[in-house]
Scaffold this motif. Structure first.
Motif, PDB file in Angstrom:
ATOM      1  N   GLN A 180       1.198  -1.273  -0.091  1.00 19.53           N
ATOM      2  CA  GLN A 180       0.161  -0.414   0.074  1.00 19.53           C
ATOM      3  C   GLN A 180       0.790   1.262   0.072  1.00 19.53           C
ATOM      4  N   GLY A 216      -8.637  -1.367  -6.289  1.00 19.49           N
ATOM      5  CA  GLY A 216      -8.600  -0.399  -4.843  1.00 19.49           C
ATOM      6  C   GLY A 216     -10.149   0.297  -5.418  1.00 19.49           C
ATOM      7  N   ASP A 217      -9.797   0.715  -6.508  1.00 22.64           N
ATOM      8  CA  ASP A 217     -10.312   2.019  -7.574  1.00 22.64           C
ATOM      9  C   ASP A 217     -11.858   1.019  -7.938  1.00 22.64           C
ATOM     10  N   ARG A 277     -13.789   1.606  -4.439  1.00 23.16           N
ATOM     11  CA  ARG A 277     -14.265   2.954  -4.188  1.00 23.16           C
ATOM     12  C   ARG A 277     -14.895   3.253  -5.309  1.00 23.16           C
ATOM     13  N   GLY A 327      -3.351  -4.141  -7.991  1.00 27.05           N
ATOM     14  CA  GLY A 327      -4.018  -5.044  -6.226  1.00 27.05           C
ATOM     15  C   GLY A 327      -4.561  -6.519  -6.396  1.00 27.05           C
ATOM     16  N   ARG A 384      -8.709   9.335   4.046  1.00 27.26           N
ATOM     17  CA  ARG A 384      -9.193   8.232   3.610  1.00 27.26           C
ATOM     18  C   ARG A 384     -10.093   6.670   5.175  1.00 27.26           C
ATOM     19  N   ARG A 413      -2.627  -4.087   7.177  1.00 25.13           N
ATOM     20  CA  ARG A 413      -2.178  -4.246   5.522  1.00 25.13           C
ATOM     21  C   ARG A 413      -0.769  -4.714   5.682  1.00 25.13           C
TER      22      ARG A 413
END
Length: 219
Positions: free
Chosen positions: A10, A33-34, A37, A86, A156, A167
């Motif tokens: 990360q 991740g996109d 989100r 990811g 975030r 993580r």
């Protein structure tokens, strides 16, 4: 057709590097991740599940990650190939990937844990338009406000010290061994993730034998 995976802890910049590579080579960028989100921002059923998970400081399950990636790849809109970040996150996912796709390269962005902490805990996001900022090198013009829409910036929900440590543990325990599996195929290329974005992108392209990256402002 080119098929690349960009791996890294990360904050290593894998999403940014994947986007730059995909844009110039006309590849489809698949950022796990996109996708999550987007679902959170648009209040989907998946988004609610992800939001609950992040609120507890836990990691999104490997099963959900795998399902999202498989669904995305089934769309087959990647005529010239794809670059994914990811994923994979564990050995089983890596085995699936190697069996299903003939990968051209796995780019591993190396970044020390101390630098990860410095970068991640400096990130800010606009909850209104989704614009990302970093207080180290990409600060908003007005402190705490989005340059695009003027909304107040937030951290975030998963960028807390506790969530970050979880993580990091997950990455070192589960994801690093994935690299060992890929190394058997001799497709892994280690790239230093510490320099500026443009330098990292050019290092990636050099190791892949691709033309050098030229920033838009210099074209």
């Amino acid at each position: 057709m080119r098929k690349y995976v960009i791996m890294g802890v990360q904050g290593s910049g894998k999403g940014t590097q994947a986007q730059l590579l995909a844009k110039d080579l006309d590849l489809v960028h698949i950022g796990v991740g996109d996708i999550f989100r987007w679902n959170v921002r648009n209040h989907t059923k998946m988004g609610a599940q992800v939001k609950r998970t992040m609120a507890t400081g836990e990691l999104v399950s490997d099963e959900l990650v795998e399902s999202v990636v498989q669904d995305r790849l089934r769309q087959h809109d990647w005529n010239y190939g794809f670059v994914i970040d990811g994923f994979p996150r564990n050995g089983r996912q890596a085995e699936f990937f190697m069996e299903s796709f003939d990968l051209d390269a796995v780019i591993h962005l190396e970044l020390p844990d101390d630098e990860v902490r410095r970068r991640v805990l400096s990130r800010r996001v606009c909850p209104n338009c989704g614009m990302d900022y970093n207080l180290i090198g990409d600060r908003p013009e007005q402190e705490g406000r989005c340059d695009i829409c003027g909304h107040e910036l937030t951290t975030r929900s998963d960028d807390t010290p506790e969530a970050l440590e979880a993580r990091l543990r997950d990455y070192h325990e589960k994801t690093r061994p994935v690299l060992e599996l890929f190394q058997r195929k001799e497709v892994v290329h280690d790239v230093d993730g510490r320099p500026p974005v443009d330098e990292v992108q050019n290092a990636i392209r050099k190791t892949l034998g691709l033309p050098a990256y030229v920033p838009a402002d210099d074209r």
